[in-house]
Design an enzyme around this catalytic site. Structure first.
Site, mmCIF file in Angstrom:
data_model
loop_
_atom_site.group_PDB
_atom_site.id
_atom_site.type_symbol
_atom_site.label_atom_id
_atom_site.label_comp_id
_atom_site.label_asym_id
_atom_site.label_seq_id
_atom_site.Cartn_x
_atom_site.Cartn_y
_atom_site.Cartn_z
ATOM 1 N N GLY A 165 0.841 -1.202 0.000
ATOM 2 C CA GLY A 165 0.000 0.000 0.000
ATOM 3 C C GLY A 165 0.873 1.247 0.000
ATOM 4 C CB THR A 221 3.002 0.215 6.936
ATOM 5 O OG1 THR A 221 1.611 0.077 7.243
ATOM 6 C CG2 THR A 221 3.780 -0.110 8.181
ATOM 7 C CG ASP A 262 -1.842 -0.622 8.770
ATOM 8 O OD1 ASP A 262 -2.535 0.388 8.564
ATOM 9 O OD2 ASP A 262 -2.102 -1.735 8.284
HETATM 10 O O1 F6P Z 1 -1.399 -1.917 4.929
HETATM 11 C C1 F6P Z 1 -1.831 -0.619 4.852
HETATM 12 C C2 F6P Z 1 -3.316 -0.565 4.578
HETATM 13 O O2 F6P Z 1 -3.632 0.788 4.405
HETATM 14 C C3 F6P Z 1 -4.188 -1.218 5.643
HETATM 15 O O3 F6P Z 1 -4.428 -0.382 6.747
HETATM 16 C C4 F6P Z 1 -5.438 -1.522 4.852
HETATM 17 O O4 F6P Z 1 -6.129 -2.622 5.385
HETATM 18 C C5 F6P Z 1 -4.914 -1.866 3.510
HETATM 19 O O5 F6P Z 1 -3.661 -1.234 3.374
HETATM 20 C C6 F6P Z 1 -5.819 -1.471 2.382
HETATM 21 O O6 F6P Z 1 -5.281 -1.931 1.197
HETATM 22 P P1 F6P Z 1 -5.781 -1.558 -0.272
HETATM 23 O O7 F6P Z 1 -5.134 -0.268 -0.654
HETATM 24 O O8 F6P Z 1 -5.289 -2.682 -1.101
HETATM 25 O O9 F6P Z 1 -7.268 -1.420 -0.242
#
Ligand code: F6P
Length: 343
Positions: free
Chosen positions: A11, A126, A128
């Site tokens: 991400g 990240t 997160d």
């Molecule tokens: O890992 C980072 C994150 O933003 C998470 O918090 C979230 O669950 C995920 O990526 C969302 O991913 P995507 O951009 O594939 O929807």
């Protein structure tokens, strides 16, 4: 003169461009060339690159996202892809690779280091903030500030309408964003993946608050939080190439349950990718810059198989494999502080 590749995977998040800029500037200072690998590990599988000279990184410091593009490609998922990554490394005539990513991207980097591609250095990213061995990942501070501002905005409308508003924030396995944005935004309840939701307790906190004349409340919930009695709320069952499901929906489920049990009018706001977009905060620009510079210095000193990390106020380096061994979940001492303000 060395050729250094750089890729961004997983991400996206604010702060990636400051890292890329720092890698290019520090390499250039030492007389080395940087090759941009497009779209994370996908670019290594497909030998897809772009030149990264000084001009390419001029003006990108304040920009969100990544000029290299990203993907959730996992070369260990498809037969033959790891070999393709190794072939590309040779074809690109790389001496080293800087991999910028979270648990998944750096997990691949750690495996490749053991599987015959040892010249890799990792940079932790990240929103997160769930990577081990570093106090903070860049991207997190920006996400927290965006979420905090949203919570501030939700407060004024919740108060005017005497409503409960549930704000669903990101956080797949770790509740860092919910916890810090919730504390900063003055949330009345914060729910995180680390602690199963006790809906009875949530409703009794909200009723108690009502009882003392506060007719509005803000509940912050991380997307990965689960009810005590039920499983995770999923948007779809399909797994990505790292085996993750797409989350989202706990806010709606929680809002409906709160309204049913308390009778208080409730609305739900899902912040989603807004938290990942836009310009990085000063903290993330500085952290990304420090990480990028340090990553090149590790390459110059041939300290491979390492990840740059923040320890207190110092930038250090740690074994890549230690960083991806276990997720760093939210700090329970911080959660205890948040609880002082519940209700
Ligand atoms: O890992 C980072 C994150 O933003 C998470 O918090 C979230 O669950 C995920 O990526 C969302 O991913 P995507 O951009 O594939 O929807």
């Amino acid at each position: 003169m060395a050729r250094i590749g750089v890729l961004t995977g997983g991400g996206d998040c604010p702060g990636l461009n400051p890292v890329i800029r720092a890698v290019v500037r520090r390499s250039h200072m030492a007389g080395h060339t940087v090759i941009g690998i497009k779209n994370g590990w996908k670019g290594m599988v497909e030998n897809d690159t772009m030149p990264l000279g000084l001009d390419a990184v001029s003006g990108i410091l304040p920009k969100g996202g990544t000029i290299l593009g990203t993907s959730r490609t996992n070369p260990y998922k498809k037969e033959g892809d790891v070999e393709k990554v190794k072939d590309s490394f040779k074809k690109m005539e790389l001496d080293a690779l800087v991999a910028v990513g979270g648990q998944d991207t750096l997990g691949v980097a750690a495996k490749l280091t053991k599987d015959g591609l040892p010249h890799i250095v990792g940079v932790p990213k990240t929103i997160d903030n769930d990577l081990s061995s570093t106090d903070y990942t860049f991207g997190f501070d920006t996400a927290v500030n965006v979420a905090m501002e949203c919570i501030d905005r939700l407060h004024t409308t919740a108060e005017s309408h005497h409503r409960i508003i549930v704000a669903e924030v990101m956080g797949r396995h770790a509740g860092w964003i919910a916890l810090e944005a919730g504390i900063a935004g003055g949330a009345d309840v914060i729910l995180i993946p680390e602690i199963p939701i006790d809906i009875e307790e949530v409703c009794s906190i909200l009723k108690k608050r009502h009882g003392r004349g506060k007719l509005f409340s803000i509940v912050v919930v991380a997307e990965g939080a689960q009810f005590k009695e039920g499983g995770m709320v999923l948007q779809e069952q399909k797994l990505d190439s790292f085996g993750h499901v797409r989350l989202g929906g706990i806010g709606d489920a929680l809002g409906a349950e709160i309204e049913k049990r308390t009778g208080f009018e409730t609305r739900v706001s899902v912040l989603g990718h807004i938290q990942r977009g836009g310009s990085p905060t000063a903290f993330d620009r500085v952290l990304g810059t420090r990480f990028g510079v340090k990553a090149v210095e590790l390459v110059l000193n041939k300290k491979f198989g390492r990840m740059v990390a923040l320890s207190g106020i110092k930038i250090i380096d740690v074994p890549l494999e230690d960083a991806v061994k276990a997720l760093k979940t939210a700090d329970m001492e911080l959660y205890d502080i948040a609880k002082v303000f519940f209700g």
